[in-house]
Design a protein around this motif. Structure first.
Motif, short mmCIF file in Angstrom:
data_model
loop_
_atom_site.label_atom_id
_atom_site.label_comp_id
_atom_site.label_asym_id
_atom_site.label_seq_id
_atom_site.Cartn_x
_atom_site.Cartn_y
_atom_site.Cartn_z
N ALA A 204 0.83 -1.21 0.00
CA ALA A 204 0.00 0.00 0.00
C ALA A 204 0.86 1.26 0.00
N SER A 205 1.98 1.20 0.71
CA SER A 205 2.89 2.36 0.73
C SER A 205 3.44 2.63 -0.66
N ASN A 206 3.82 1.58 -1.38
CA ASN A 206 4.30 1.75 -2.75
C ASN A 206 3.20 2.26 -3.66
N VAL A 207 1.98 1.80 -3.44
CA VAL A 207 0.84 2.29 -4.22
C VAL A 207 0.70 3.79 -4.06
N ILE A 208 0.75 4.27 -2.82
CA ILE A 208 0.53 5.69 -2.55
C ILE A 208 1.60 6.55 -3.22
N VAL A 209 2.86 6.11 -3.13
CA VAL A 209 3.94 6.86 -3.78
C VAL A 209 3.75 6.86 -5.30
N SER A 210 3.40 5.71 -5.84
CA SER A 210 3.24 5.60 -7.30
C SER A 210 2.06 6.43 -7.80
N LEU A 211 1.00 6.55 -7.00
CA LEU A 211 -0.15 7.37 -7.41
C LEU A 211 0.25 8.83 -7.60
N GLN A 212 1.20 9.32 -6.81
CA GLN A 212 1.64 10.70 -6.95
C GLN A 212 2.36 10.93 -8.27
N HIS A 213 2.95 9.89 -8.82
CA HIS A 213 3.63 10.02 -10.11
C HIS A 213 2.66 10.27 -11.25
N LEU A 214 1.38 9.93 -11.05
CA LEU A 214 0.40 10.18 -12.10
C LEU A 214 0.30 11.67 -12.42
N VAL A 215 0.43 12.49 -11.40
CA VAL A 215 0.37 13.94 -11.60
C VAL A 215 1.74 14.50 -11.98
N SER A 216 2.79 14.08 -11.27
CA SER A 216 4.10 14.69 -11.49
C SER A 216 4.79 14.22 -12.76
N ARG A 217 4.44 13.01 -13.26
CA ARG A 217 5.17 12.46 -14.40
C ARG A 217 4.29 12.06 -15.59
N GLU A 218 2.99 12.04 -15.44
CA GLU A 218 2.13 11.66 -16.56
C GLU A 218 1.22 12.80 -17.03
N ALA A 219 0.88 13.71 -16.13
CA ALA A 219 -0.04 14.80 -16.50
C ALA A 219 0.74 15.98 -17.08
N THR B 35 -5.10 12.55 -4.19
CA THR B 35 -4.80 12.58 -2.76
C THR B 35 -5.35 11.34 -2.09
N VAL B 36 -4.48 10.65 -1.36
CA VAL B 36 -4.91 9.53 -0.51
C VAL B 36 -5.12 10.09 0.89
N GLY B 37 -6.35 10.01 1.36
CA GLY B 37 -6.67 10.57 2.66
C GLY B 37 -7.02 9.53 3.72
N GLN C 288 -8.76 5.71 -14.80
CA GLN C 288 -8.22 4.48 -15.38
C GLN C 288 -6.83 4.16 -14.83
N ARG C 289 -5.98 5.20 -14.75
CA ARG C 289 -4.60 4.96 -14.30
C ARG C 289 -4.53 4.65 -12.80
N ILE C 290 -5.44 5.22 -12.01
CA ILE C 290 -5.46 4.89 -10.58
C ILE C 290 -5.68 3.40 -10.40
N LYS C 291 -6.63 2.85 -11.12
CA LYS C 291 -6.89 1.41 -11.01
C LYS C 291 -5.70 0.59 -11.46
N GLU C 292 -5.09 0.99 -12.58
CA GLU C 292 -3.94 0.25 -13.10
C GLU C 292 -2.77 0.28 -12.13
N VAL C 293 -2.50 1.44 -11.55
CA VAL C 293 -1.38 1.57 -10.61
C VAL C 293 -1.62 0.74 -9.36
N ILE C 294 -2.81 0.80 -8.81
CA ILE C 294 -3.10 0.04 -7.58
C ILE C 294 -2.97 -1.46 -7.84
N MET C 295 -3.56 -1.92 -8.91
CA MET C 295 -3.49 -3.36 -9.22
C MET C 295 -2.05 -3.79 -9.52
N GLY C 296 -1.35 -2.95 -10.30
CA GLY C 296 0.01 -3.32 -10.69
C GLY C 296 0.99 -3.31 -9.54
#
Length: 445
Positions: free
Chosen positions: A246-261, A270-272, A306-314
């Motif tokens: 889960a910790s890796n998931v949270i870090v990777s989710l932030q990359h969706l904004v900083s590196r993909e958008a 935001t994970v709250g 779409q990417r949130i689901k892919e990142v969490i599953m992956g």
């Protein structure tokens, strides 16, 4: 819009009793510009102001959550009855739709949301919430009071309306997609355009702020359960650690904004919520996380989902865990971005400028909060703006959704008069553009 007609304007305003805003046939452009200022003067009369304040405080004392606004709805209907305004009820469980004017085209809507938040009020004052764990912390009590204030103004001038004003008292703005259910219930039948507002703690009193195009972000929510294999913390090799996953998931989710958008395309993830384990020396079987995602375009919002689901599953799979993802669309439907119609920008600026002075009509940068007024804008042209209530005499006001949130009640006449002025001027201008005989509508009122 400009009108070059040579008929003088007659405006006689009293606090109670029939009045005339403009002649029934036509009006000069100078006369049109006087309407907002005269209506503000009406709304600031002590009788009208005190009435709005009283309504706002009654609602504040008895906050109700989304689709539970039964007492608030009853109060609204009682006031409409006193004003002699026809309405439909129920729509979207507790919603109310009122009608003022000719009951014929053109039609324009003005809207207020009614629901409160599930939080404990921390402001100590005479009219503090009487319901434990519920509070009007986003100003919807003030929104209802201002729309009723606009209803009073419009009813006083009903004989001068060049069409029909539709009053939307909407439930469940706070994540319940109340606007969507209002539309499904027929609230926008025949309506050509809609206007809405939100009180703003950071905008000065007697000022408004908005912008054409994307104004508020679209938003969605997600929850995920990441499952591994529990075990003793001292022998992690015999477990599959979902907390690490889960910790890796949270870090990777932030990359969706900083590196993909696109950096120029504002997005937020935001994970709250992070829930897992309740012992110092035990690796749990599973972890639950939850959060929100925001974007200023529908395309970016759907891409994020779409990417949130892919990142969490992956990422769960990388750590030998499994995951399930739920976007909660039954409870908290995906809310589209709030996009102000460019053709209504000039109308808003003209009306607000005539009332407040154009120097008090401010451009505002886009906001990453969300507003379900967007559903109306998907169906018809709509315009949403912020109503200022900041005042140095009161000191800094807390942000919405704070247990310390407060309303500057001096803003109420401005909101009521703006609602009424935007509607009156829109009807008159549209009537001049499109004669009644050329307009189609369903006579079901």
């Amino acid at each position: 819009m400009e009108f070059y007609m040579q008929v003088s304007l007659i405006i006689v305003l009293f606090v109670f009793g029939p009045t005339t805003i403009f002649s029934s046939s036509s009006v000069s452009s100078n006369g049109l510009s006087e309407i907002p200022f005269k209506l503000l003067d009406f709304a600031q009369k002590p009788q009208v102001f005190d009435w709005m304040v009283g309504i706002r405080r009654k609602i504040h004392e008895n906050p109700e959550l989304g689709y539970e606004e039964f007492e608030t709805s009853e109060l609204v209907r009682a006031e409409l009855d006193k004003l002699g305004i026809d309405y439909k009820y129920p729509i979207a469980v507790t919603g109310v739709v009122g009608f003022i004017g000719t009951r014929k085209p053109p039609f324009v809507a003005i809207r207020a949301d009614m629901d409160a938040l599930a939080m404990q009020e921390m402001v100590e004052w005479e009219h503090k919430s009487k319901v434990p764990g519920k509070m009007h912390a986003c100003g919807h009590d003030a929104h209802v009071a201002m729309l009723l204030g606009a209803a009073k103004i419009l009813k006083e001038h009903e004989q001068d309306l060049q069409g029909t004003v539709v009053l939307l008292f909407q439930p469940a703005e706070e994540g319940g997609a109340g606007a969507k259910k209002m539309i499904d219930g027929g609230a926008l039948e025949n309506v050509n355009a809609i206007f809405g507002l939100h009180v703003a703690n950071h905008v000065p009193i007697a000022e408004v702020a908005s912008r054409p195009g994307p104004f508020f972000a679209g938003s969605g929510f997600f929850e995920a359960t990441i499952s591994g294999k529990g075990g003793h913390a001292a022998i992690p090799q015999h477990a599959i650690d979902p907390i690490l996953a889960a910790s890796n998931v949270i870090v990777s989710l932030q990359h969706l904004v900083s590196r993909e958008a696109d950096p120029l395309d504002s997005q937020v993830v935001t994970v709250g919520k992070f829930q897992g384990g309740d012992a110092f020396n035990v690796i749990p079987d599973s972890v639950r996380i939850g959060g929100t995602f925001r974007a200023l375009t529908q395309e970016s919002l759907m891409q994020l989902q779409q990417r949130i689901k892919e990142v969490i599953m992956g990422q769960a799979s990388v750590q030998r865990c499994s995951a399930t993802v739920n976007f909660l669309e039954d409870e908290k439907p995906l809310s589209p971005p709030t996009i102000n119609h460019k053709d209504l920008q000039e109308h808003f600026r003209n009306v607000a400028g005539d009332m407040l002075g154009i120097h008090r009509v401010k451009d505002h940068q886009p906001l990453m909060g969300s507003e379900d007024f967007a559903y109306y804008q998907e169906a018809i042209p709509g315009y949403f703006f912020l109503l200022g209530m900041a005042d140095d005499k009161l000191g800094p006001l807390h942000m919405p959704h704070s247990p310390h949130f407060q309303i500057n009640e001096d803003a109420l006449p401005f909101g009521a008069a703006l609602h009424a002025s935007l509607a009156i001027r829109y009807l008159f201008e549209l009537q001049q553009e499109v004669p009644l005989s050329e307009q189609e509508y369903h006579d079901e009122l």
